[in-house]
Scaffold this motif. Sequence first.
Motif, PDB file in Angstrom:
ATOM      1  N   ASP A  79       0.827  -1.208   0.000  1.00 19.55           N
ATOM      2  CA  ASP A  79       0.000   0.000   0.000  1.00 19.55           C
ATOM      3  C   ASP A  79       0.861   1.257   0.000  1.00 19.55           C
ATOM      4  O   ASP A  79       0.499   2.266  -0.625  1.00 19.55           O
ATOM      5  CB  ASP A  79      -0.933   0.003   1.209  1.00 19.55           C
ATOM      6  N   ILE A  80       2.001   1.219   0.698  1.00 19.07           N
ATOM      7  CA  ILE A  80       2.917   2.363   0.681  1.00 19.07           C
ATOM      8  C   ILE A  80       3.456   2.578  -0.731  1.00 19.07           C
ATOM      9  O   ILE A  80       3.594   3.723  -1.194  1.00 19.07           O
ATOM     10  CB  ILE A  80       4.067   2.147   1.686  1.00 19.07           C
ATOM     11  N   LEU A  81       3.745   1.479  -1.431  1.00 27.30           N
ATOM     12  CA  LEU A  81       4.185   1.588  -2.816  1.00 27.30           C
ATOM     13  C   LEU A  81       3.099   2.232  -3.672  1.00 27.30           C
ATOM     14  O   LEU A  81       3.389   3.082  -4.528  1.00 27.30           O
ATOM     15  CB  LEU A  81       4.550   0.203  -3.362  1.00 27.30           C
ATOM     16  N   TYR A  82       1.836   1.827  -3.445  1.00 31.07           N
ATOM     17  CA  TYR A  82       0.731   2.467  -4.154  1.00 31.07           C
ATOM     18  C   TYR A  82       0.757   3.979  -3.940  1.00 31.07           C
ATOM     19  O   TYR A  82       0.594   4.756  -4.887  1.00 31.07           O
ATOM     20  CB  TYR A  82      -0.608   1.911  -3.653  1.00 31.07           C
ATOM     21  N   THR A  83       0.947   4.400  -2.690  1.00 29.15           N
ATOM     22  CA  THR A  83       0.954   5.828  -2.384  1.00 29.15           C
ATOM     23  C   THR A  83       2.092   6.539  -3.093  1.00 29.15           C
ATOM     24  O   THR A  83       1.907   7.626  -3.663  1.00 29.15           O
ATOM     25  CB  THR A  83       1.068   6.047  -0.862  1.00 29.15           C
ATOM     26  N   CYS A  84       3.279   5.947  -3.081  1.00 28.75           N
ATOM     27  CA  CYS A  84       4.427   6.574  -3.743  1.00 28.75           C
ATOM     28  C   CYS A  84       4.191   6.713  -5.243  1.00 28.75           C
ATOM     29  O   CYS A  84       4.483   7.758  -5.840  1.00 28.75           O
ATOM     30  CB  CYS A  84       5.691   5.765  -3.472  1.00 28.75           C
ATOM     31  N   LEU A  85       3.667   5.664  -5.863  1.00 23.22           N
ATOM     32  CA  LEU A  85       3.408   5.720  -7.303  1.00 23.22           C
ATOM     33  C   LEU A  85       2.294   6.709  -7.628  1.00 23.22           C
ATOM     34  O   LEU A  85       2.348   7.425  -8.629  1.00 23.22           O
ATOM     35  CB  LEU A  85       3.039   4.327  -7.814  1.00 23.22           C
ATOM     36  N   THR A  86       1.271   6.750  -6.762  1.00 22.30           N
ATOM     37  CA  THR A  86       0.116   7.598  -7.037  1.00 22.30           C
ATOM     38  C   THR A  86       0.416   9.066  -6.788  1.00 22.30           C
ATOM     39  O   THR A  86       0.038   9.922  -7.591  1.00 22.30           O
ATOM     40  CB  THR A  86      -1.070   7.171  -6.143  1.00 22.30           C
ATOM     41  N   ARG A  87       1.092   9.372  -5.697  1.00 23.64           N
ATOM     42  CA  ARG A  87       1.303  10.770  -5.313  1.00 23.64           C
ATOM     43  C   ARG A  87       2.599  11.359  -5.841  1.00 23.64           C
ATOM     44  O   ARG A  87       2.702  12.571  -6.006  1.00 23.64           O
ATOM     45  CB  ARG A  87       1.287  10.892  -3.781  1.00 23.64           C
ATOM     46  N   LEU A  88       3.600  10.511  -6.099  1.00 27.12           N
ATOM     47  CA  LEU A  88       4.910  11.022  -6.477  1.00 27.12           C
ATOM     48  C   LEU A  88       5.385  10.562  -7.850  1.00 27.12           C
ATOM     49  O   LEU A  88       6.337  11.135  -8.387  1.00 27.12           O
ATOM     50  CB  LEU A  88       5.964  10.584  -5.446  1.00 27.12           C
ATOM     51  N   GLY A  89       4.749   9.561  -8.429  1.00 26.56           N
ATOM     52  CA  GLY A  89       5.331   8.985  -9.632  1.00 26.56           C
ATOM     53  C   GLY A  89       4.428   8.850 -10.814  1.00 26.56           C
ATOM     54  O   GLY A  89       4.110   9.817 -11.505  1.00 26.56           O
ATOM     55  N   THR A 176      -4.018   2.629   2.792  1.00 21.92           N
ATOM     56  CA  THR A 176      -4.940   1.903   1.913  1.00 21.92           C
ATOM     57  C   THR A 176      -5.717   2.829   0.997  1.00 21.92           C
ATOM     58  O   THR A 176      -6.231   2.405  -0.042  1.00 21.92           O
ATOM     59  CB  THR A 176      -5.917   1.066   2.765  1.00 21.92           C
ATOM     60  N   ASP A 177      -5.808   4.096   1.352  1.00 19.23           N
ATOM     61  CA  ASP A 177      -6.540   5.057   0.531  1.00 19.23           C
ATOM     62  C   ASP A 177      -6.087   5.028  -0.925  1.00 19.23           C
ATOM     63  O   ASP A 177      -6.892   5.159  -1.848  1.00 19.23           O
ATOM     64  CB  ASP A 177      -6.356   6.457   1.126  1.00 19.23           C
ATOM     65  N   ASP A 178      -4.787   4.860  -1.156  1.00 20.24           N
ATOM     66  CA  ASP A 178      -4.244   4.897  -2.523  1.00 20.24           C
ATOM     67  C   ASP A 178      -4.158   3.526  -3.169  1.00 20.24           C
ATOM     68  O   ASP A 178      -3.616   3.393  -4.272  1.00 20.24           O
ATOM     69  CB  ASP A 178      -2.848   5.526  -2.513  1.00 20.24           C
ATOM     70  N   ARG A 179      -4.689   2.509  -2.525  1.00 15.47           N
ATOM     71  CA  ARG A 179      -4.642   1.144  -3.063  1.00 15.47           C
ATOM     72  C   ARG A 179      -5.729   1.010  -4.142  1.00 15.47           C
ATOM     73  O   ARG A 179      -6.849   0.585  -3.895  1.00 15.47           O
ATOM     74  CB  ARG A 179      -4.889   0.141  -1.939  1.00 15.47           C
ATOM     75  N   ASN A 180      -5.398   1.381  -5.366  1.00 19.05           N
ATOM     76  CA  ASN A 180      -6.359   1.379  -6.469  1.00 19.05           C
ATOM     77  C   ASN A 180      -5.693   0.889  -7.752  1.00 19.05           C
ATOM     78  O   ASN A 180      -4.469   1.021  -7.916  1.00 19.05           O
ATOM     79  CB  ASN A 180      -6.904   2.788  -6.714  1.00 19.05           C
ATOM     80  N   HIS A 181      -6.516   0.372  -8.636  1.00 17.27           N
ATOM     81  CA  HIS A 181      -5.995   0.017  -9.956  1.00 17.27           C
ATOM     82  C   HIS A 181      -5.633   1.284 -10.707  1.00 17.27           C
ATOM     83  O   HIS A 181      -6.288   2.324 -10.560  1.00 17.27           O
ATOM     84  CB  HIS A 181      -7.037  -0.792 -10.738  1.00 17.27           C
ATOM     85  N   ILE A 182      -4.603   1.215 -11.530  1.00 19.48           N
ATOM     86  CA  ILE A 182      -4.130   2.394 -12.243  1.00 19.48           C
ATOM     87  C   ILE A 182      -5.216   2.980 -13.150  1.00 19.48           C
ATOM     88  O   ILE A 182      -5.359   4.201 -13.250  1.00 19.48           O
ATOM     89  CB  ILE A 182      -2.853   2.056 -13.055  1.00 19.48           C
ATOM     90  N   LEU A 183      -6.019   2.118 -13.777  1.00 24.13           N
ATOM     91  CA  LEU A 183      -7.101   2.634 -14.617  1.00 24.13           C
ATOM     92  C   LEU A 183      -8.164   3.322 -13.772  1.00 24.13           C
ATOM     93  O   LEU A 183      -8.727   4.351 -14.182  1.00 24.13           O
ATOM     94  CB  LEU A 183      -7.731   1.492 -15.427  1.00 24.13           C
ATOM     95  N   ASP A 184      -8.437   2.774 -12.607  1.00 26.75           N
ATOM     96  CA  ASP A 184      -9.403   3.381 -11.698  1.00 26.75           C
ATOM     97  C   ASP A 184      -8.921   4.757 -11.259  1.00 26.75           C
ATOM     98  O   ASP A 184      -9.698   5.725 -11.178  1.00 26.75           O
ATOM     99  CB  ASP A 184      -9.603   2.468 -10.488  1.00 26.75           C
ATOM    100  N   ASP A 185      -7.629   4.875 -10.969  1.00 25.63           N
ATOM    101  CA  ASP A 185      -7.066   6.163 -10.577  1.00 25.63           C
ATOM    102  C   ASP A 185      -7.149   7.181 -11.707  1.00 25.63           C
ATOM    103  O   ASP A 185      -7.434   8.365 -11.480  1.00 25.63           O
ATOM    104  CB  ASP A 185      -5.609   5.988 -10.149  1.00 25.63           C
TER     105      ASP A 185
END
Length: 326
Positions: A79-89, A176-185
């Motif tokens: 989930d932390i990886l999700y956050t890094c990819l979503t918010r920073l990458g 967990t907030d950022d735990r989403n599929h890339i298409l969903d995001d």
Amino acid sequence: MINWLQDAWDSMNGWIFEMLVQPALYALGLMAWAEDAFEWIDFALFGLLQVLVVYVICRPLEAWKPVEPRTDSRSIRTDILYTCLTRLGLLPLLAFIAFSALESRLSGLLAGSGWVPPTLETLFPILRDWPLLALALYVVALDFGEYWRHRFQHRFSWWWSLHAIHHAQRQMTFWTDDRNHILDDLIGAFWFGAIALLIGVPPGQFPIVVVILRVAEAMSHANVRLSFGPVGERLLVSPRFHRLHHGELGAGRDGKNYGVLLPVWDWLFGTADFRRDLFPETGDPRLPEEMATGSWLQQQSAGFRRLGRALMRPFRRGAGRGRRAY
């Protein structure tokens, strides 16, 4: 105050660009990318600010009064990886490219037509003299849009096939907030951005609106035994209110408590559950194990496969009816 924050933010961006990024671009012979790099700094810093604000608020709450012990460190790290990819990458990069092209095209079309789209401030000119009231109304309007996006994620089978990744987590934390599929995001980013453009959220207020909703959404996922009381629960979404949405008994496409910031939408549209004594276990046991405990790549792949099956289902049903008729 909003103008002061904007000036401080612009000054920080300018200092980072002039002292760190511009010399590197010059040394590498990439000064043609200077303007794009300056705008990208804004995206990266804003993502970092969101992560820091959420961590400072939510991590002490989880340490203070957790609902359950942290026993699945691997899922939390994912989930932390999700956050890094979503918010920073990855997502900010894709959104930057897509919205830059879209903004340029829309600006050209509007300039050519001479039509100025209405906004909240043009419909209600008094809001120009009350920036904090305008900010509050923008938050309410975007929160209303997020409520319906969340309901649609559960309502449509193709969308649920992607959103199910979010509900597979059994070790729920504020990450967990950022735990989403890339298409969903990506769909969510376009949804949110379109509503913001439609109601005319000013560029200076847009980051503040995003941070408010981001903090509210992260806190609602936090592993903390916290309720806001019989009155507060009807004013703001609490961790207990949203945990019922993630609970095993309420998991799936027929859920409750879809609100992000304001429970009023759930109350108005009959999807609220205000039972304050429940902190259920989370996760959907009907979902495949790889969605719950798999790596980021395994979860994304599972989402793509489920999406493909959901999109093909109507064609298979039609083919089946045709064979029976024959």
